[in-house]
Write an enzyme that holds these catalytic residues in place. Structure first.
Site, PDB file in Angstrom:
ATOM      1  N   ASP A   1       0.877  -1.167   0.000  1.00 61.49           N
ATOM      2  CA  ASP A   1       0.000   0.000   0.000  1.00 61.49           C
ATOM      3  C   ASP A   1       0.916   1.219   0.000  1.00 61.49           C
ATOM      4  O   ASP A   1       1.510   1.563   1.008  1.00 61.49           O
ATOM      5  CB  ASP A   1      -0.883  -0.026   1.257  1.00 61.49           C
ATOM      6  CG  ASP A   1      -1.748   1.231   1.382  1.00 61.49           C
ATOM      7  OD1 ASP A   1      -1.679   2.104   0.495  1.00 61.49           O
ATOM      8  OD2 ASP A   1      -2.487   1.331   2.381  1.00 61.49           O
TER       9      ASP A   1
ATOM     10  N   GLU B   1      -7.351   0.449  -4.487  1.00 65.14           N
ATOM     11  CA  GLU B   1      -7.329   0.370  -3.020  1.00 65.14           C
ATOM     12  C   GLU B   1      -8.655  -0.111  -2.414  1.00 65.14           C
ATOM     13  O   GLU B   1      -8.650  -1.006  -1.563  1.00 65.14           O
ATOM     14  CB  GLU B   1      -6.883   1.717  -2.432  1.00 65.14           C
ATOM     15  CG  GLU B   1      -5.374   1.902  -2.607  1.00 65.14           C
ATOM     16  CD  GLU B   1      -4.888   3.331  -2.476  1.00 65.14           C
ATOM     17  OE1 GLU B   1      -5.686   4.195  -2.057  1.00 65.14           O
ATOM     18  OE2 GLU B   1      -3.727   3.584  -2.809  1.00 65.14           O
TER      19      GLU B   1
ATOM     20  N   LYS C   1       2.842  11.270  -3.202  1.00 64.20           N
ATOM     21  CA  LYS C   1       1.786  10.639  -4.005  1.00 64.20           C
ATOM     22  C   LYS C   1       0.929  11.701  -4.698  1.00 64.20           C
ATOM     23  O   LYS C   1       0.389  11.460  -5.773  1.00 64.20           O
ATOM     24  CB  LYS C   1       0.915   9.782  -3.089  1.00 64.20           C
ATOM     25  CG  LYS C   1      -0.038   8.847  -3.809  1.00 64.20           C
ATOM     26  CD  LYS C   1      -0.692   7.922  -2.803  1.00 64.20           C
ATOM     27  CE  LYS C   1      -1.656   6.941  -3.443  1.00 64.20           C
ATOM     28  NZ  LYS C   1      -2.212   6.030  -2.419  1.00 64.20           N
TER      29      LYS C   1
ATOM     30  N   ASP D   1     -13.220   5.107   1.306  1.00 60.75           N
ATOM     31  CA  ASP D   1     -11.794   5.125   1.618  1.00 60.75           C
ATOM     32  C   ASP D   1     -11.273   6.558   1.592  1.00 60.75           C
ATOM     33  O   ASP D   1     -11.062   7.132   0.518  1.00 60.75           O
ATOM     34  CB  ASP D   1     -11.055   4.244   0.594  1.00 60.75           C
ATOM     35  CG  ASP D   1      -9.537   4.218   0.817  1.00 60.75           C
ATOM     36  OD1 ASP D   1      -9.043   4.907   1.734  1.00 60.75           O
ATOM     37  OD2 ASP D   1      -8.857   3.491   0.070  1.00 60.75           O
TER      38      ASP D   1
END
Lengths: 627, 221
Positions: free
Chosen positions: A31, A193, A94, A215
């Protein structure tokens, strides 16, 4: 007696992967998060586990520090440098993946380091002495996770499943895959994800029915609607915002502190210190109704004060942005909130009470939080890696979709959809276009992604020119543009002029990607450390191919071996043995050479098998005719 | 039993070079064989072309095929099989989407029956009038007004109702065409094409309502 065995702690060992050849492959799920990253693997007992560092901590802060003399620190060590060396420490990288400079400046208020445009359009970050792309920075994080996993599993990794936000566009996905390449990791699959979370959740709870996975991570928001059944996980629809997360909640607190202290032009050190405080305040506010905290850079011990109420009303609009997206996803799937079996919360930011409250209000039910929201994505990825590596029987079928529509710019800046959002992948769609001028020999193709009607408001993925169209009158040429999306959600575009049948080879230059040169350079740098990795991979690929050829030849011998006399049988077996011997060596080239030689040496056998089958078919027909 | 969708038969197995009887995988060496790109999308699921395919069989066979062909099951295989798995599942998904969507399914059946679209939908006065009425109703909605959501809901119900009627009319024409005429008359196909155009229009109209509804909802915070 059993007792003796139990002395060796029955706890879950992560060292199952050491036995002889042909046993389990060493694979992991990763992850790669905005604030934290994790690596997980399947234990001997079949349970997914996150791999901790020596102190027992699983989460690696996604922070990279570039020090003097090319020293690179990653994770906790880098985070510790953030306060003293903010300008050379990169956090939340990211958010930069697959993005251009303007993009980032428009979205982020305070950036402690310099940015500039790279050759391929992707941003480059000026961190102290280093000038790096987000891909390289992410690769540093991946390298640390790789090293940690290799130590735990006792050998080099043979593959990884890396998760990406479902709402990541093509450029962001490509950048993630590039980062893995640079880190010397073989990507078995890019996994969305929320899908990874659903996999971990569903397998753990044995759940069936329709589930929404909400999420909210450090920098991205995803919502996916999945149908969970025994042996089948099907994504019905997905949506999100790849620039909305816990970082934005921290930012609100930072802004508030700035206003209160009257700091208008903060230096990078102040920003980093303030961010750290903001994160802590946010976390404390999940438990407490009010928090008093020391103000950054205050020598006199001045304090600030924020109540839960003030925080809630300040970030309400930010969190609210997720709700219309949830609604849209339900609508896309044609599902009413009542039809859901449950809403699963994933991501650290779902610990914020207001998030839970708003999600509960919208879906009309209390959300489920019975798995660790920080770890569940990595655990799901580990499950998938295990299945893809063939370690676990491949029982689970995972069907995913495209998150965003893919299209092409047409006259008047219009976005013409070619692949709609929520289309099951892999998928391919084609559309025909024509020339609008007499004698036109080239056509510009602009690939875009998004839901807006104007191409300029969508994300630009690639521009290329189709050349060599034979001169014709306007409207006579038929140019077929094909979009292929693979199981990783990655796009390939090709174009072909249909009337002449001439296929044009085209190179797609990603608008915010890395150029081939940039990749080559990075790989070269990585090669200095990982040349062995690279050679091992080439050898592995060749060996897989050799194994297939040998298995196929063996099967053919069992089926049709009677077609050969002793001498010929010896010849075929000799060729097989020679190939098998190369697979015991080290050289990929030797294997590939042998495959070709064996092909030539056994061609007569293949021919004879085909002749026999043809003869049988004809005899069969004659029999039929008589009957 | 699993369906065996059409694949190329005339060639030798690419892997063991031997003959290849029916099936997705080579009976000798078990290699995945290439799909027949020319085969029709119904045959992929073992179905006859029809506007009303058996949804249960379609679902069951789609799943059974995905379980044999999905790229996830070929991650450890060589490059050829990985590519073939991608080709198969791309076709499966394409066919699945065509067959489960009433508009795409009708369009595809028309194509199979040799119907050549003239490009532009014919504008019959009756439909033009309906279009005008629908437009007017749409323009009367202010997405920022408090009554926008219920108003939009009413319009959506109407448009969805039209789509249902059109779909059943198309089904009717296809049934008639199959039972009475071989091959179906141009008139019947033209009528179906006209209804497909109407469905497309009503879909776009619904999309517009959706956009207004999103705006109305965003205001609702």
């Amino acid at each position: 007696m059993d007792v003796l065995l139990e002395i060796a702690e029955p706890g879950q060992s992560l060292l199952p992967h050491q036995t002889g050849p042909g046993s389990r492959k060493r694979v992991v799920g990763i992850d790669l998060g905005t604030t934290f990253s994790l690596v997980a693997a399947i234990s001997l007992e079949g349970k997914p586990l996150c791999i901790p560092d020596d102190d027992g901590v699983c989460a690696v802060p996604s922070v990279v520090h570039y020090g003097a003399g090319q020293t690179v620190r990653v994770g906790q060590a880098a985070r510790e440098m953030a306060l003293s060396h903010p300008e050379s420490t990169i956090a939340s990288v990211k958010r930069y993946m697959g993005r251009g400079v303007e993009d980032i400046r428009a979205r982020m208020a305070t950036i402690p380091h310099g940015l500039e445009a790279g050759e391929g359009g992707m941003v480059r970050i000026l961190a102290g002495e280093a000038n790096v792309s987000p891909v390289e920075v992410s690769a540093e994080i991946l390298k640390l996770l790789k090293k940690r996993a290799e130590e735990a599993l006792g050998g080099s990794l043979q593959g990884a499943v890396i998760t990406v936000p479902a709402y990541f566009d093509d450029a962001q996905r490509q950048a993630t895959k590039d980062a893995a390449r640079v880190a010397g990791l073989e990507v078995l699959r890019l996994l969305n994800e929320p899908t990874a979370a659903a996999l971990a959740y569903g397998l753990d709870k044995g759940s069936e029915g329709l589930y929404a996975i909400y999420d909210l991570g450090g920098g991205t928001f995803d919502i996916s609607l999945l149908k969970l059944e025994k042996e089948l996980f099907q994504v019905m629809a997905t949506g999100g915002d790849s620039a909305l997360g816990g970082d934005d909640l921290d930012q609100w607190i930072v802004q508030r502190i700035m206003t209160e202290t009257g700091v208008s032009d903060p230096d990078p050190g102040w920003i980093q210190a303030c961010r750290k405080i903001a994160r802590e305040v946010k976390e404390e506010l999940s438990e407490a109704n009010a928090v008093t905290f020391p103000l950054p850079g205050s020598a006199t011990g001045q304090t600030g004060h924020i109540t839960r109420e003030a925080f809630d009303s300040g970030v309400r609009d930010l969190i609210w942005r997720t709700i219309p997206i949830c609604r849209r996803v339900l609508k896309d799937a044609g599902v009413a909130p009542e039809a859901l079996q449950g809403v699963v919360l994933v991501g650290g930011s779902t610990r914020v009470p207001l998030v839970r409250q708003m999600v509960a209000e919208f879906f009309g039910r209390e959300p489920l939080v019975d798995l660790d929201p920080d770890q569940v994505v990595a655990l799901g990825a580990a499950h998938q890696a295990e299945a893809l590596a063939g370690n676990a029987p491949a029982e689970m079928l995972l069907l995913d979709v495209t998150p965003l529509s893919l299209g092409i710019e047409t006259m008047g800046d219009l976005m013409e959809r070619i692949v709609p959002r929520n289309a099951p992948i892999p998928t391919a769609r084609a559309q025909e276009f024509t020339t609008f001028k007499d004698g036109q020999t080239a056509m510009a193709i602009h690939v875009v992604q998004g839901e807006r009607e104007l191409a300029s408001q969508c994300r630009s993925l690639a521009r290329f020119e189709l050349r060599g169209i034979p001169p014709m009158t306007a409207g006579a040429a038929r140019i077929r543009v094909t979009y292929q999306v693979d199981a990783d959600g990655l796009l390939t575009v090709s174009a072909r002029e249909e009337t002449t049948g001439v296929e044009q080879s085209i190179t797609v230059k990603p608008s915010y990607g890395l150029t081939d040169d940039e990749i080559a350079n990075m790989l070269q740098e990585a090669m200095q450390h990982g040349e062995a990795d690279m050679l091992a991979r080439l050898f592995n690929e060749a060996k897989v191919e050799a194994d297939r050829v040998l298995a196929a030849a063996g099967a053919a011998l069992r089926e049709d071996g009677d077609l050969l006399n002793d001498e010929e049988l010896k010849q075929v077996k000799g060729a097989m043995l020679a190939l098998w011997e190369t697979t015991q060596g080290q050289s990929a080239d030797a294997i590939n050479d042998r495959i070709q030689k064996m092909d030539a040496q056994t061609r007569f056998f293949a021919q004879r098998r085909m002749d026999r089958s043809l003869k049988q078919a004809m005899t069969g027909r004659k029999v039929d005719d008589f009957e | 039993m699993n369906p065996t969708p059409p694949r190329i038969h005339s060639q030798a197995c690419w892997s063991c070079r031997g003959p290849t009887p029916a099936g997705l995988f080579c009976t000798t060496c078990n290699a995945l064989l290439p799909p027949d790109m020319g085969a029709n999308r119904f045959a992929l699921f073992g179905l006859e072309p029809s506007y009303e395919p058996d949804a249960a069989i379609l679902e069951k066979n789609h799943r059974a095929l995905q379980k044999q062909l999905h790229p996830d099951f070929f991650a450890q295989r060589g490059p050829t099989e990985r590519r073939l798995s991608l080709e198969w599942t791309t076709r499966l998904n394409e066919a699945w989407q065509t067959l489960t969507d009433p508009v795409a399914r009708a369009g595809y059946l028309l194509e199979l029956l040799g119907w050549k679209s003239t490009g532009r939908p014919a504008l019959d006065p009756e439909f033009l009038e309906e279009v005008m009425t629908l437009r007017e109703a749409l323009e009367e909605v202010d997405p920022l007004a408090p009554d926008a959501l219920p108003k939009l809901a009413t319009l959506k119900t109407t448009a969805r109702g039209r789509l249902k009627v059109e779909e059943s009319q198309i089904a009717h024409w296809f049934r008639r065409a199959h039972s009475h005429e071989h091959p179906p008359s141009t008139d019947a196909l033209g009528e179906i094409a006209r209804l497909v155009d109407r469905m497309r229009y009503h879909r776009r109209y619904l999309e517009e309502l959706d956009r207004l509804e999103d705006r109305a909802f965003d205001q609702d915070a």
